[in-house]
Write a protein that holds these residues in place. Structure first.
Motif, PDB file in Angstrom:
ATOM      1  N   ALA A  42       0.847  -1.198   0.000  1.00  0.00           N
ATOM      2  CA  ALA A  42       0.000   0.000   0.000  1.00  0.00           C
ATOM      3  C   ALA A  42       0.877   1.241   0.000  1.00  0.00           C
ATOM      4  CB  ALA A  42      -0.910  -0.008   1.221  1.00  0.00           C
ATOM      5  N   ASP A  43       0.339   2.323  -0.509  1.00  0.00           N
ATOM      6  CA  ASP A  43       1.092   3.574  -0.503  1.00  0.00           C
ATOM      7  C   ASP A  43       0.949   4.274   0.856  1.00  0.00           C
ATOM      8  OD1 ASP A  43      -1.538   4.306  -0.758  1.00  0.00           O
ATOM      9  OD2 ASP A  43      -1.169   5.881  -2.230  1.00  0.00           O
ATOM     10  N   TYR A  44       1.687   5.353   1.020  1.00  0.00           N
ATOM     11  CA  TYR A  44       1.734   6.078   2.286  1.00  0.00           C
ATOM     12  C   TYR A  44       0.354   6.574   2.706  1.00  0.00           C
ATOM     13  CZ  TYR A  44       2.744   9.847   5.576  1.00  0.00           C
ATOM     14  OH  TYR A  44       2.744  10.668   6.663  1.00  0.00           O
ATOM     15  N   PHE A  45      -0.410   7.096   1.751  1.00  0.00           N
ATOM     16  CA  PHE A  45      -1.698   7.692   2.085  1.00  0.00           C
ATOM     17  C   PHE A  45      -2.717   6.649   2.535  1.00  0.00           C
ATOM     18  CE2 PHE A  45       0.294  10.739  -0.828  1.00  0.00           C
ATOM     19  CZ  PHE A  45       0.346  11.823   0.037  1.00  0.00           C
ATOM     20  N   SER A  46      -2.694   5.475   1.956  1.00  0.00           N
ATOM     21  CA  SER A  46      -3.634   4.448   2.397  1.00  0.00           C
ATOM     22  C   SER A  46      -3.243   3.893   3.771  1.00  0.00           C
ATOM     23  CB  SER A  46      -3.748   3.327   1.371  1.00  0.00           C
ATOM     24  OG  SER A  46      -2.504   2.738   1.137  1.00  0.00           O
ATOM     25  N   VAL A  47      -1.937   3.843   4.052  1.00  0.00           N
ATOM     26  CA  VAL A  47      -1.503   3.383   5.387  1.00  0.00           C
ATOM     27  C   VAL A  47      -1.871   4.419   6.447  1.00  0.00           C
ATOM     28  CG1 VAL A  47       0.492   2.783   6.815  1.00  0.00           C
ATOM     29  CG2 VAL A  47       0.343   1.935   4.476  1.00  0.00           C
ATOM     30  N   THR A  48      -1.653   5.700   6.163  1.00  0.00           N
ATOM     31  CA  THR A  48      -2.031   6.726   7.136  1.00  0.00           C
ATOM     32  C   THR A  48      -3.542   6.810   7.280  1.00  0.00           C
ATOM     33  OG1 THR A  48      -1.860   8.434   5.435  1.00  0.00           O
ATOM     34  CG2 THR A  48       0.044   8.122   6.897  1.00  0.00           C
ATOM     35  N   ASP A  49      -4.267   6.545   6.202  1.00  0.00           N
ATOM     36  CA  ASP A  49      -5.726   6.507   6.290  1.00  0.00           C
ATOM     37  C   ASP A  49      -6.171   5.352   7.177  1.00  0.00           C
ATOM     38  OD1 ASP A  49      -8.353   7.386   5.604  1.00  0.00           O
ATOM     39  OD2 ASP A  49      -8.495   5.641   4.260  1.00  0.00           O
ATOM     40  N   TRP A  50      -5.518   4.193   7.028  1.00  0.00           N
ATOM     41  CA  TRP A  50      -5.829   3.049   7.878  1.00  0.00           C
ATOM     42  C   TRP A  50      -5.499   3.354   9.342  1.00  0.00           C
ATOM     43  CZ3 TRP A  50      -1.903   0.479  10.542  1.00  0.00           C
ATOM     44  CH2 TRP A  50      -2.316  -0.632  11.274  1.00  0.00           C
ATOM     45  N   LEU A  51      -4.345   4.004   9.572  1.00  0.00           N
ATOM     46  CA  LEU A  51      -3.916   4.299  10.935  1.00  0.00           C
ATOM     47  C   LEU A  51      -4.715   5.438  11.559  1.00  0.00           C
ATOM     48  CD1 LEU A  51      -1.953   3.487  13.124  1.00  0.00           C
ATOM     49  CD2 LEU A  51      -0.298   5.074  12.158  1.00  0.00           C
ATOM     50  N   SER A  52      -5.414   6.213  10.761  1.00  0.00           N
ATOM     51  CA  SER A  52      -6.194   7.321  11.313  1.00  0.00           C
ATOM     52  C   SER A  52      -7.460   6.837  12.007  1.00  0.00           C
ATOM     53  CB  SER A  52      -6.539   8.326  10.216  1.00  0.00           C
ATOM     54  OG  SER A  52      -7.421   7.740   9.277  1.00  0.00           O
ATOM     55  N   SER A  53      -7.774   5.563  11.889  1.00  0.00           N
ATOM     56  CA  SER A  53      -8.899   4.997  12.633  1.00  0.00           C
ATOM     57  C   SER A  53      -8.553   5.002  14.124  1.00  0.00           C
ATOM     58  CB  SER A  53      -9.164   3.569  12.158  1.00  0.00           C
ATOM     59  OG  SER A  53      -9.933   2.865  13.109  1.00  0.00           O
ATOM     60  N   PRO A  54      -9.456   5.501  14.972  1.00  0.00           N
ATOM     61  CA  PRO A  54      -9.156   5.526  16.420  1.00  0.00           C
ATOM     62  C   PRO A  54      -8.869   4.141  17.003  1.00  0.00           C
ATOM     63  CG  PRO A  54     -11.039   6.909  15.948  1.00  0.00           C
ATOM     64  CD  PRO A  54     -10.725   6.175  14.678  1.00  0.00           C
ATOM     65  N   LEU A  55      -9.542   3.120  16.501  1.00  0.00           N
ATOM     66  CA  LEU A  55      -9.305   1.769  17.011  1.00  0.00           C
ATOM     67  C   LEU A  55      -7.890   1.303  16.667  1.00  0.00           C
ATOM     68  CD1 LEU A  55     -10.306  -0.864  18.327  1.00  0.00           C
ATOM     69  CD2 LEU A  55     -11.014  -1.587  16.039  1.00  0.00           C
ATOM     70  N   GLN A  56      -7.488   1.482  15.406  1.00  0.00           N
ATOM     71  CA  GLN A  56      -6.161   1.049  14.980  1.00  0.00           C
ATOM     72  C   GLN A  56      -5.064   1.844  15.704  1.00  0.00           C
ATOM     73  OE1 GLN A  56      -5.985  -1.602  13.316  1.00  0.00           O
ATOM     74  NE2 GLN A  56      -8.016  -1.736  12.455  1.00  0.00           N
ATOM     75  N   ALA A  57      -5.261   3.153  15.818  1.00  0.00           N
ATOM     76  CA  ALA A  57      -4.264   3.995  16.489  1.00  0.00           C
ATOM     77  C   ALA A  57      -4.170   3.639  17.973  1.00  0.00           C
ATOM     78  CB  ALA A  57      -4.620   5.469  16.318  1.00  0.00           C
ATOM     79  N   SER A  58      -5.295   3.370  18.603  1.00  0.00           N
ATOM     80  CA  SER A  58      -5.284   2.995  20.022  1.00  0.00           C
ATOM     81  C   SER A  58      -4.582   1.665  20.227  1.00  0.00           C
ATOM     82  CB  SER A  58      -6.708   2.909  20.569  1.00  0.00           C
ATOM     83  OG  SER A  58      -7.345   4.145  20.496  1.00  0.00           O
ATOM     84  N   LEU A  59      -4.893   0.684  19.388  1.00  0.00           N
ATOM     85  CA  LEU A  59      -4.243  -0.618  19.511  1.00  0.00           C
ATOM     86  C   LEU A  59      -2.740  -0.511  19.265  1.00  0.00           C
ATOM     87  CD1 LEU A  59      -6.828  -3.036  17.870  1.00  0.00           C
ATOM     88  CD2 LEU A  59      -6.121  -2.959  20.262  1.00  0.00           C
ATOM     89  N   LEU A  60      -2.349   0.311  18.301  1.00  0.00           N
ATOM     90  CA  LEU A  60      -0.926   0.484  18.030  1.00  0.00           C
ATOM     91  C   LEU A  60      -0.225   1.174  19.200  1.00  0.00           C
ATOM     92  CD1 LEU A  60       1.407   0.056  16.115  1.00  0.00           C
ATOM     93  CD2 LEU A  60       0.810   2.209  14.995  1.00  0.00           C
ATOM     94  N   ALA A  61      -0.869   2.168  19.806  1.00  0.00           N
ATOM     95  CA  ALA A  61      -0.280   2.846  20.964  1.00  0.00           C
ATOM     96  C   ALA A  61      -0.150   1.887  22.148  1.00  0.00           C
ATOM     97  CB  ALA A  61      -1.118   4.057  21.349  1.00  0.00           C
ATOM     98  N   ILE A  62      -1.156   1.052  22.369  1.00  0.00           N
ATOM     99  CA  ILE A  62      -1.089   0.050  23.440  1.00  0.00           C
ATOM    100  C   ILE A  62       0.015  -0.950  23.153  1.00  0.00           C
ATOM    101  CG2 ILE A  62      -2.345  -1.874  24.503  1.00  0.00           C
ATOM    102  CD1 ILE A  62      -4.908  -0.165  24.119  1.00  0.00           C
ATOM    103  N   TYR A  63       0.124  -1.371  21.905  1.00  0.00           N
ATOM    104  CA  TYR A  63       1.170  -2.314  21.500  1.00  0.00           C
ATOM    105  C   TYR A  63       2.558  -1.720  21.752  1.00  0.00           C
ATOM    106  CZ  TYR A  63       3.822  -5.475  18.448  1.00  0.00           C
ATOM    107  OH  TYR A  63       4.733  -6.364  17.949  1.00  0.00           O
ATOM    108  N   LEU A  64       2.753  -0.481  21.363  1.00  0.00           N
ATOM    109  CA  LEU A  64       4.046   0.174  21.561  1.00  0.00           C
ATOM    110  C   LEU A  64       4.372   0.320  23.050  1.00  0.00           C
ATOM    111  CD1 LEU A  64       3.776   2.890  18.792  1.00  0.00           C
ATOM    112  CD2 LEU A  64       5.382   0.962  18.837  1.00  0.00           C
ATOM    113  N   ALA A  65       3.385   0.730  23.844  1.00  0.00           N
ATOM    114  CA  ALA A  65       3.614   0.868  25.283  1.00  0.00           C
ATOM    115  C   ALA A  65       3.965  -0.484  25.902  1.00  0.00           C
ATOM    116  CB  ALA A  65       2.375   1.460  25.954  1.00  0.00           C
ATOM    117  N   ALA A  66       3.276  -1.535  25.484  1.00  0.00           N
ATOM    118  CA  ALA A  66       3.546  -2.872  26.026  1.00  0.00           C
ATOM    119  C   ALA A  66       4.930  -3.359  25.623  1.00  0.00           C
ATOM    120  CB  ALA A  66       2.477  -3.856  25.558  1.00  0.00           C
ATOM    121  N   ILE A  67       5.333  -3.076  24.397  1.00  0.00           N
ATOM    122  CA  ILE A  67       6.669  -3.487  23.939  1.00  0.00           C
ATOM    123  C   ILE A  67       7.758  -2.808  24.773  1.00  0.00           C
ATOM    124  CG2 ILE A  67       8.343  -3.128  22.079  1.00  0.00           C
ATOM    125  CD1 ILE A  67       6.228  -3.870  20.116  1.00  0.00           C
ATOM    126  N   PHE A  68       7.646  -1.508  24.950  1.00  0.00           N
ATOM    127  CA  PHE A  68       8.685  -0.795  25.686  1.00  0.00           C
ATOM    128  C   PHE A  68       8.671  -1.155  27.166  1.00  0.00           C
ATOM    129  CE2 PHE A  68       8.592   1.911  21.884  1.00  0.00           C
ATOM    130  CZ  PHE A  68       9.938   1.858  21.579  1.00  0.00           C
TER     131      PHE A  68
END
Length: 128
Positions: A51-77
């Protein structure tokens, strides 16, 4: 000359034997939490493959996806902090070096976690 003190008396005042239990539990709970989050992350990466940059940022702009990614990052660190702390405590024997490494490790993990989660927030805000 042999000491009259028992081994229990010699060990008193050296700290509680219960202090490592919370660290151990946090490490196990964060590892268990990382299993489904990692599966979700790998599936999302596979779905965005090519996928191109814009479709990935569009996918990540979903609150659910962004929240899960933030939780994932916090758990990793958090999990990496616990694991690396255990390694330093077990294998670094000089007290000064051990303290410096533990402080540096904690600061580095906090800095990287904040930068990663801030990046997710910036993508979320920029896509809106």
């Amino acid at each position: 000359m042999s000491s009259i003190r028992s081994s229990l008396a010699s060990a008193r005042g050296l700290g509680s034997s219960k202090t490592g239990v919370s660290h151990w539990w946090f490490q196990r709970v964060s590892a268990v939490a990382l299993v489904p989050l990692t599966l979700w992350f790998v599936a999302c990466l596979a779905s965005q493959l090519g996928a191109d940059y814009f479709s990935v940022t569009d996918w990540l702009s979903s609150p659910l996806q962004a929240s899960l990614l933030a939780i994932y990052l916090a758990a990793i660190f958090f999990h990496s902090q616990l694991g690396l702390q255990t390694i330093i405590e077990d294998y670094v024997h000089h007290d000064g070096a051990k303290m410096a490494l533990l402080i540096g490790l904690q600061l580095l993990n906090i800095l990287l976690a904040v930068a990663a989660i801030f990046s997710v927030i910036m993508i979320l805000v920029g896509a809106a």
